[in-house]
Design an enzyme around this catalytic site. Structure first.
Site, PDB file in Angstrom:
ATOM      1  N   ARG A   1      67.075 -13.394  31.203  1.00 13.80           N
ATOM      2  CA  ARG A   1      65.502 -13.979  30.907  1.00 13.80           C
ATOM      3  C   ARG A   1      65.949 -15.333  31.598  1.00 13.80           C
ATOM      4  NH1 ARG A   1      66.353 -12.163  25.474  1.00 13.80           N
ATOM      5  NH2 ARG A   1      65.467  -9.940  25.368  1.00 13.80           N
TER       6      ARG A   1
ATOM      7  N   ASP B   1      72.962   4.581  22.286  1.00 16.55           N
ATOM      8  CA  ASP B   1      72.765   3.938  21.088  1.00 16.55           C
ATOM      9  C   ASP B   1      71.948   4.470  19.933  1.00 16.55           C
ATOM     10  OD1 ASP B   1      73.581   1.445  21.616  1.00 16.55           O
ATOM     11  OD2 ASP B   1      71.912   0.698  22.759  1.00 16.55           O
TER      12      ASP B   1
ATOM     13  N   ARG C   1      87.213   4.996  25.655  1.00 19.95           N
ATOM     14  CA  ARG C   1      87.837   3.604  25.230  1.00 19.95           C
ATOM     15  C   ARG C   1      87.885   3.882  23.702  1.00 19.95           C
ATOM     16  NH1 ARG C   1      91.245   0.492  27.415  1.00 19.95           N
ATOM     17  NH2 ARG C   1      90.976  -1.708  26.918  1.00 19.95           N
TER      18      ARG C   1
ATOM     19  N   ARG D   1      85.587  -9.497  20.071  1.00 20.66           N
ATOM     20  CA  ARG D   1      84.382  -9.993  19.260  1.00 20.66           C
ATOM     21  C   ARG D   1      84.823 -10.182  17.687  1.00 20.66           C
ATOM     22  NH1 ARG D   1      79.563  -5.631  20.864  1.00 20.66           N
ATOM     23  NH2 ARG D   1      80.755  -3.762  20.482  1.00 20.66           N
TER      24      ARG D   1
ATOM     25  N   TYR E   1      76.793   6.941  26.643  1.00 18.86           N
ATOM     26  CA  TYR E   1      76.787   5.840  26.002  1.00 18.86           C
ATOM     27  C   TYR E   1      75.351   5.434  25.223  1.00 18.86           C
ATOM     28  CZ  TYR E   1      78.269   0.668  25.962  1.00 18.86           C
ATOM     29  OH  TYR E   1      78.450  -0.395  25.780  1.00 18.86           O
TER      30      TYR E   1
ATOM     31  N   ARG F   1      72.729  -3.170  30.806  1.00 14.46           N
ATOM     32  CA  ARG F   1      72.215  -3.075  29.325  1.00 14.46           C
ATOM     33  C   ARG F   1      71.843  -4.293  28.860  1.00 14.46           C
ATOM     34  NH1 ARG F   1      74.164   0.841  25.632  1.00 14.46           N
ATOM     35  NH2 ARG F   1      74.909  -0.685  24.039  1.00 14.46           N
TER      36      ARG F   1
ATOM     37  N   GLU G   1      87.673  -7.252  16.577  1.00 15.78           N
ATOM     38  CA  GLU G   1      87.419  -5.968  17.471  1.00 15.78           C
ATOM     39  C   GLU G   1      88.489  -5.955  18.441  1.00 15.78           C
ATOM     40  OE1 GLU G   1      83.220  -4.568  17.645  1.00 15.78           O
ATOM     41  OE2 GLU G   1      83.744  -3.796  19.514  1.00 15.78           O
TER      42      GLU G   1
HETATM   43  P1  FAD Z   1      79.482   9.747  16.046  1.00 21.54           P
HETATM   44  O1  FAD Z   1      79.069   8.539  14.865  1.00 21.54           O
HETATM   45  O2  FAD Z   1      80.774   9.512  16.637  1.00 21.54           O
HETATM   46  O3  FAD Z   1      79.803  10.915  15.069  1.00 21.54           O
HETATM   47  C1  FAD Z   1      80.489  12.127  15.152  1.00 21.54           C
HETATM   48  C2  FAD Z   1      81.198  12.717  14.128  1.00 21.54           C
HETATM   49  O4  FAD Z   1      81.629  13.760  14.590  1.00 21.54           O
HETATM   50  C3  FAD Z   1      82.124  11.650  13.619  1.00 21.54           C
HETATM   51  O5  FAD Z   1      81.842  11.325  12.232  1.00 21.54           O
HETATM   52  C4  FAD Z   1      83.385  12.359  13.775  1.00 21.54           C
HETATM   53  O6  FAD Z   1      84.333  12.297  12.661  1.00 21.54           O
HETATM   54  C5  FAD Z   1      82.633  13.934  13.842  1.00 21.54           C
HETATM   55  N1  FAD Z   1      83.818  15.062  14.365  1.00 21.54           N
HETATM   56  C6  FAD Z   1      84.123  14.913  15.993  1.00 21.54           C
HETATM   57  N2  FAD Z   1      84.943  16.027  16.072  1.00 21.54           N
HETATM   58  C7  FAD Z   1      84.982  16.629  14.896  1.00 21.54           C
HETATM   59  C8  FAD Z   1      85.832  17.738  14.405  1.00 21.54           C
HETATM   60  N3  FAD Z   1      86.630  18.498  15.261  1.00 21.54           N
HETATM   61  N4  FAD Z   1      85.694  18.279  13.380  1.00 21.54           N
HETATM   62  C9  FAD Z   1      84.861  17.707  12.423  1.00 21.54           C
HETATM   63  N5  FAD Z   1      84.158  16.624  12.538  1.00 21.54           N
HETATM   64  C10 FAD Z   1      84.456  16.158  13.653  1.00 21.54           C
HETATM   65  N6  FAD Z   1      74.165   1.687  18.616  1.00 21.54           N
HETATM   66  C11 FAD Z   1      73.062   0.788  18.471  1.00 21.54           C
HETATM   67  O7  FAD Z   1      72.229   1.444  18.318  1.00 21.54           O
HETATM   68  N7  FAD Z   1      73.182  -0.502  17.957  1.00 21.54           N
HETATM   69  C12 FAD Z   1      74.603  -0.928  18.136  1.00 21.54           C
HETATM   70  O8  FAD Z   1      74.600  -2.329  17.496  1.00 21.54           O
HETATM   71  C13 FAD Z   1      75.496  -0.217  18.245  1.00 21.54           C
HETATM   72  N8  FAD Z   1      76.819  -0.829  18.218  1.00 21.54           N
HETATM   73  C14 FAD Z   1      77.872   0.113  18.407  1.00 21.54           C
HETATM   74  C15 FAD Z   1      79.137  -0.539  18.367  1.00 21.54           C
HETATM   75  C16 FAD Z   1      80.304   0.076  18.366  1.00 21.54           C
HETATM   76  C17 FAD Z   1      81.647  -0.534  18.245  1.00 21.54           C
HETATM   77  C18 FAD Z   1      80.180   1.582  18.690  1.00 21.54           C
HETATM   78  C19 FAD Z   1      81.478   2.289  19.006  1.00 21.54           C
HETATM   79  C20 FAD Z   1      79.113   2.356  18.779  1.00 21.54           C
HETATM   80  C21 FAD Z   1      77.711   1.201  18.561  1.00 21.54           C
HETATM   81  N9  FAD Z   1      76.572   1.869  18.757  1.00 21.54           N
HETATM   82  C22 FAD Z   1      75.499   0.960  18.415  1.00 21.54           C
HETATM   83  C23 FAD Z   1      76.405   3.271  18.835  1.00 21.54           C
HETATM   84  C24 FAD Z   1      76.333   4.412  17.813  1.00 21.54           C
HETATM   85  O9  FAD Z   1      77.448   4.389  16.931  1.00 21.54           O
HETATM   86  C25 FAD Z   1      76.058   5.543  18.229  1.00 21.54           C
HETATM   87  O10 FAD Z   1      74.743   5.768  19.021  1.00 21.54           O
HETATM   88  C26 FAD Z   1      75.939   6.860  16.919  1.00 21.54           C
HETATM   89  O11 FAD Z   1      76.543   6.371  16.161  1.00 21.54           O
HETATM   90  C27 FAD Z   1      76.222   8.106  17.840  1.00 21.54           C
HETATM   91  O12 FAD Z   1      76.400   9.089  16.827  1.00 21.54           O
HETATM   92  P2  FAD Z   1      76.740  10.533  16.849  1.00 21.54           P
HETATM   93  O13 FAD Z   1      76.460  11.362  15.653  1.00 21.54           O
HETATM   94  O14 FAD Z   1      76.559  11.038  18.153  1.00 21.54           O
HETATM   95  O15 FAD Z   1      78.317  10.174  17.086  1.00 21.54           O
HETATM   96  N1  UDP Z   2      79.319  -7.769  28.496  1.00 23.17           N
HETATM   97  C1  UDP Z   2      79.787  -9.225  28.898  1.00 23.17           C
HETATM   98  N2  UDP Z   2      79.746 -10.341  27.999  1.00 23.17           N
HETATM   99  C2  UDP Z   2      79.421 -10.459  26.914  1.00 23.17           C
HETATM  100  C3  UDP Z   2      78.783  -9.183  26.545  1.00 23.17           C
HETATM  101  C4  UDP Z   2      78.666  -8.026  27.253  1.00 23.17           C
HETATM  102  O1  UDP Z   2      80.111  -9.035  29.970  1.00 23.17           O
HETATM  103  O2  UDP Z   2      79.644 -11.253  26.285  1.00 23.17           O
HETATM  104  C5  UDP Z   2      79.298  -6.789  29.059  1.00 23.17           C
HETATM  105  C6  UDP Z   2      80.367  -5.675  28.768  1.00 23.17           C
HETATM  106  O3  UDP Z   2      80.709  -5.282  30.149  1.00 23.17           O
HETATM  107  C7  UDP Z   2      79.901  -4.779  28.067  1.00 23.17           C
HETATM  108  C8  UDP Z   2      78.485  -4.633  28.637  1.00 23.17           C
HETATM  109  O4  UDP Z   2      77.822  -6.066  28.793  1.00 23.17           O
HETATM  110  O5  UDP Z   2      80.466  -3.637  28.065  1.00 23.17           O
HETATM  111  C9  UDP Z   2      77.552  -3.960  27.543  1.00 23.17           C
HETATM  112  O6  UDP Z   2      77.291  -4.935  26.415  1.00 23.17           O
HETATM  113  P1  UDP Z   2      76.873  -4.278  24.837  1.00 23.17           P
HETATM  114  O7  UDP Z   2      76.936  -5.550  23.992  1.00 23.17           O
HETATM  115  O8  UDP Z   2      75.700  -3.827  25.279  1.00 23.17           O
HETATM  116  O9  UDP Z   2      78.170  -3.436  24.598  1.00 23.17           O
HETATM  117  P2  UDP Z   2      78.351  -2.638  22.988  1.00 23.17           P
HETATM  118  O10 UDP Z   2      77.650  -3.566  21.953  1.00 23.17           O
HETATM  119  O11 UDP Z   2      77.936  -1.352  23.424  1.00 23.17           O
HETATM  120  O12 UDP Z   2      79.894  -2.538  22.935  1.00 23.17           O
END
Ligand code: FAD
Ligand code: UDP
Length: 357
Positions: free
Chosen positions: A170, A344, A243, A274, A342, A166, A294
């Site tokens: 570079r 985005d 997780r 982080r 996984y 991911r 986090e």
């Molecule tokens: P979710 O956002 O999980 O929505 C699912 C919804 O369903 C939730 O609101 C939940 O409450 C609801 N639900 C589940 N079960 C039920 C039930 N039984 N009844 C009623 N409601 C229910 N993506 C990026 O592009 N850039 C980023 O920088 C980035 N950073 C991230 C950092 C973290 C820590 C995490 C966890 C994710 C990150 N993502 C990022 C990914 C991004 O959050 C997801 O791609 C996106 O939010 C997924 O949308 P979704 O609707 O599939 O899921």
């Molecule tokens: N990762 C790492 N060191 C870092 C950042 C990321 O080893 O400083 C690895 C780690 O295994 C992580 C993966 O790269 O799960 C993907 O990172 P990303 O930032 O895409 O994770 P996310 O933002 O989705 O948690």
């Protein structure tokens, strides 16, 4: 149509169904819309409640789609790594290698990596092999191993190789964490985007589908479910692993804490992975700051399932649930949880735009 989940996937699908003239009800068990993109405003700071969310895509259709609802402020994501007090620029690029080894050119950096790289005559079988063969032992030991093992609660030898792919690698000086054409943060956070998508759609919050499943099902001809797929099928083949995370938020009196939106703590001993400093996403000149630590943790019932763990065991277990899902006619499934992927944000939007409703 009933949409279970007011996250990005559910909101995009609901928007499309509403526009196509369907009557749509969206329910979510949380007290807010937006799923994991949800933000909360505190005195002009937009706090990403479920971790830093940076929007990035190379798909112009997706970019144009989201820009209909909210204005995006250009944002170049350049997180830093803190390894026992040493600060390194991310992603892995010439600036990182210079800080590690004092090298000044791509050739010098490549020679250094070559001297400590793992040479394999087959595909890497796990994340450790992948990392060692790509970047060598110094980068692996200082910037990958500890972070990854904390994040996933597993040895790097037990994790799939692609997770580390991911991240860009570079040999030029470029601290942009993503390779995508379009990147930004919505002005005012992600809530205006989700609100725009759900405009005109009935939404019920604090409403768990499983609290009244038959009643909800009876309301709709089609049900789009975006929650966990194993839960939908009552864990009949066993539970998928996820997780989870714990977020610890703190307001500090100073104007700036770490000078960047995200700093990764890549050693094994620091318990969090982080620290996010939210004002760096959109700085409205507030005198104080808000940070979030986090902490990764194992998922157990009642915790939020943030990340699917796409190892062999879970992948084959998911395939069994998927076979049941594919045979349904009333129910459709999508999003990070129901697809156990996984994804985005841009990928979730792309999938929800392709969904045949
Ligand atoms: P979710 O956002 O999980 O929505 C699912 C919804 O369903 C939730 O609101 C939940 O409450 C609801 N639900 C589940 N079960 C039920 C039930 N039984 N009844 C009623 N409601 C229910 N993506 C990026 O592009 N850039 C980023 O920088 C980035 N950073 C991230 C950092 C973290 C820590 C995490 C966890 C994710 C990150 N993502 C990022 C990914 C991004 O959050 C997801 O791609 C996106 O939010 C997924 O949308 P979704 O609707 O599939 O899921
Ligand atoms: N990762 C790492 N060191 C870092 C950042 C990321 O080893 O400083 C690895 C780690 O295994 C992580 C993966 O790269 O799960 C993907 O990172 P990303 O930032 O895409 O994770 P996310 O933002 O989705 O948690």
């Amino acid at each position: 149509m009933l949409v279970v989940g007011a996250g990005l996937y559910g909101a995009v699908a609901a928007h499309r169904a509403h526009k196509a003239g369907k009557r749509v009800l969206v329910i979510d068990k949380r007290s807010h819309i937006g799923g994991n993109c949800y933000c909360e405003e505190h005195d002009g700071i937009f706090v990403h409640k479920y971790g830093a969310h940076i929007f990035h895509t190379s798909n112009k259709d997706v970019w144009d789609f989201v820009n209909q609802f909210v204005e995006f402020k250009p944002f170049l994501h350049s997180p830093l790594a803190n390894y026992k007090g040493e600060i390194y620029p991310l992603p892995f690029n010439l600036n990182t290698f210079e800080k590690l080894w004092g090298v000044a050119t791509a050739e010098e950096a490549q020679a250094k990596i070559e001297s400590q790289r793992l040479h394999l005559d087959r595909e890497p079988q796990n994340l450790e092999e992948q990392a060692l063969s790509l970047v060598g032992s110094d980068v692996y030991e200082k910037l990958i191993k500890g972070y990854t093992e904390k994040q996933w609660g597993r040895d790097c030898k037990e994790l799939p190789a692609w997770i580390i792919r991911r991240l860009p690698l570079r040999f030029e000086r470029n601290n942009n964490y993503f390779n995508d054409t379009y990147q930004g943060i919505p002005v005012g956070g992600y809530n205006p985007l989700i609100e725009g998508l759900l405009e005109g759609v009935e939404v019920r919050l604090n409403c768990d589908y499983f609290s009244a499943r038959e009643e909800f099902d009876s309301l709709a001809e089609k049900v789009l479910y975006t929650g966990e797929l194993d839960r939908f099928y009552n864990y009949q083949f066993g539970a998928l692993e996820y997780r989870s995370l714990r977020f610890e938020e703190e307001q500090l009196p100073q104007a700036d804490y770490q000078g960047a939106a995200v700093v990764n703590y890549t050693d094994r001993e620091t318990p969090f992975t982080r620290i996010i400093e939210h004002k760096h996403f959109e700085d409205r000149g507030v005198g104080h700051t808000i940070i979030t630590r986090e902490y990764p943790m194992e998922w157990r019932e009642g915790a939020e399932p943030y990340y699917p763990i796409n190892d062999e065991r879970n992948t084959s277990l998911y395939a069994k649930y998927r076979a049941l899902a594919d045979a349904e006619s009333k129910y459709i499934f999508g999003g990070r949880l129901a697809e156990y992927r996984y994804y985005d944000m841009h990928q979730v939007i792309e999938k929800a735009l392709q969904l045949s409703l």
